[in-house]
Design an enzyme around this catalytic site. Sequence first.
Site, short mmCIF file in Angstrom:
data_model
loop_
_atom_site.label_atom_id
_atom_site.label_comp_id
_atom_site.label_asym_id
_atom_site.label_seq_id
_atom_site.Cartn_x
_atom_site.Cartn_y
_atom_site.Cartn_z
N LYS A 1 3.15 -15.21 1.91
CA LYS A 1 3.49 -16.07 0.78
C LYS A 1 5.01 -16.26 0.78
O LYS A 1 5.73 -15.80 -0.12
CB LYS A 1 3.03 -15.44 -0.54
CG LYS A 1 1.52 -15.48 -0.74
CD LYS A 1 1.02 -16.81 -1.28
CE LYS A 1 1.42 -17.02 -2.73
NZ LYS A 1 1.00 -18.37 -3.21
N ASP B 1 -6.38 -7.11 3.70
CA ASP B 1 -7.52 -6.46 3.05
C ASP B 1 -8.44 -7.52 2.45
O ASP B 1 -9.66 -7.50 2.66
CB ASP B 1 -6.98 -5.50 1.96
CG ASP B 1 -8.10 -4.71 1.32
OD1 ASP B 1 -9.01 -4.27 2.03
OD2 ASP B 1 -8.05 -4.52 0.09
N TYR C 1 0.82 -1.21 0.00
CA TYR C 1 0.00 0.00 0.00
C TYR C 1 0.86 1.27 0.00
O TYR C 1 0.41 2.31 -0.46
CB TYR C 1 -0.90 0.04 1.24
CG TYR C 1 -2.26 -0.60 1.04
CD1 TYR C 1 -2.36 -1.94 0.70
CD2 TYR C 1 -3.42 0.14 1.21
CE1 TYR C 1 -3.60 -2.53 0.54
CE2 TYR C 1 -4.66 -0.44 1.05
CZ TYR C 1 -4.74 -1.78 0.72
OH TYR C 1 -5.97 -2.35 0.56
N ASP D 1 -12.21 -9.15 4.17
CA ASP D 1 -13.49 -9.12 3.46
C ASP D 1 -14.08 -10.53 3.38
O ASP D 1 -15.28 -10.74 3.56
CB ASP D 1 -13.32 -8.58 2.03
CG ASP D 1 -13.63 -7.08 1.95
OD1 ASP D 1 -13.50 -6.40 2.97
OD2 ASP D 1 -13.98 -6.60 0.85
N ASP E 1 -2.84 -17.94 0.34
CA ASP E 1 -3.85 -18.54 -0.54
C ASP E 1 -4.49 -19.75 0.12
O ASP E 1 -5.71 -19.92 0.12
CB ASP E 1 -3.25 -18.89 -1.92
CG ASP E 1 -2.01 -19.77 -1.84
OD1 ASP E 1 -1.41 -19.87 -0.74
OD2 ASP E 1 -1.63 -20.37 -2.87
C1 IPM Z 1 -10.46 -1.31 3.74
C2 IPM Z 1 -10.70 -0.62 2.43
C3 IPM Z 1 -9.56 0.34 2.18
C4 IPM Z 1 -8.30 -0.46 2.00
C5 IPM Z 1 -9.77 1.33 1.04
C6 IPM Z 1 -11.05 2.13 1.17
C7 IPM Z 1 -8.59 2.26 0.89
O1 IPM Z 1 -10.85 -1.57 1.42
O2 IPM Z 1 -10.33 -0.60 4.76
O3 IPM Z 1 -10.40 -2.53 3.76
O4 IPM Z 1 -8.00 -0.95 0.90
O5 IPM Z 1 -7.58 -0.61 2.98
MG MG Z 2 -10.93 -3.60 2.13
#
Ligand code: IPM
Ligand code: MG
Length: 366
Positions: free
Chosen positions: A192, A248, A142, A252, A224
Amino acid sequence: MTNPSLLILPGDGIGPEVMAEVRKVIDWFGANGGPVFDVSEDLVGGCAYDAHGTPLHDDTMARAQEVDAVLLGAVGGPKYDSLDFSLKPERGLLRLRKEMDLYANLRPAQCFDALADFSSLKTEVVSGLDIMIVRELTSGVYFGEPRGIIEEGNERVGVNTQRYTESEIDRVARSAFELAMRRGKRLCSMEKANVMESGVLWREVVTQVGKDYPEVELSHMYADAGAMQLTRWPKQFDVIVTDNLFGDLLSDLAAMLTGSLGMLPSASLGAPMANGRPKALYEPVHGSAPDIAGQGKANPIACILSFAMALRYSFDRGEDAARVERAVETVLADGLRTADLLGEEGKAPVSTSEMGDAIVAALAKG
Ligand code: IPM
Ligand code: MG
C-alpha cells in the site's frame, strides 16, 4: 551417509490426524526405494502448553534448528483462547518462523481439475489456476516494535508497528524473482505505497532487485486492488510477492479460489544451511479446525502436499514430489472426497485415513 532428518510437529486439532496420513506416505517411500528419513516427533502449540506450560519447548526449538526440515500440522483451539498472548499456541509457530528466520513463505494456489466446479467462482475463472504467493514471514506488523496495549490518558490503546528494513525486502524479493524465473517469469508485488511508507520502500527495493532479473516482467499493485483482481481474474497472476499481513490475507483468499483451504500446502524457507539446504518448515495453509478434530473428517491432502513441497525444496526430489502430486490428482479424479469437498453433492465422504490410504495406493501405481 546419514539419512536426511525430518522433525514432525503434528500440533493441535486435526493436526495429528492429517499428519498420520503423511506418515503413511513417508513410510511408503521408505519401503519402496524412495528417500529414507530419520523422523522424530515433538509437540507444538496447545499440546506443548499442556505438557510443558509453553507452546514451544526450548529443546524442540533447538531440534528444529538442527534438522533438515520441519513438518508441522496445525496449532490452536478454543481451549487456549483465554491464555496470555505469550502462551497462545500460535506463539509456538511464530517463534519457529522467527528463530529459524524463515522469511520466504511459499503458498501455491492451484486448482485441481476435478475440483474446478467446487470453487465459489465460475469454473472458467479458476480452471487451470496455478499461482504462487510469496509472503514475507518474519517481519512487518507481526513482529514490529513497539507493540502492546498501553494506557493513554484514560483509555487503552492497541499498538502494532509495520516495519521493514531494506535487506528484509531485498531477500524475500529475490526468493520471489528466483521462483518466477522457474515458472511463468511474471511477478506482481503488492503493498500500500499510497498510504504507507513501508510500502513506498517495499516498491523501491523490489524494483531495484528486479534489475537483476531482466527476464521477469515485474508489476506493482496496491494490495486492496490486488485482492479485487485476484477474485476478478486470478489467472492474470503468476507469482505474487507481498508482506506478512497482506500475505496472510491474500493467501487465504487465493486458497479459497481453488475450492478448499483443505487442499493447499505451504513452504517457509530461510537462508541455506551449511549443507546447502534452506532452513525449512512445511505446513498446510489450513488451521487446526477444532470443530471437526478427532472425527476422521479432516482432509489430509494439504499436509501430504506440504510433504511433497519438502521433497522438492529441501531434498531435491522433484520427481518424487510430482509423484505425490499425481497421486492426489488421481484420487480426486476417481471421485474420492473428504467432507470439506462435498458441498451439496449428497455423496458419502471418505474419512481422513481412507483418503490417505487411497493416495498411498495411487502412489504405488506410479
Ligand atoms: C497462517 C496463520 C498464522 C498467521 C497464525 C496461525 C499465526 O493464519 O499461517 O496464515 O497469521 O500467520
Ligand atoms: Mg493465515
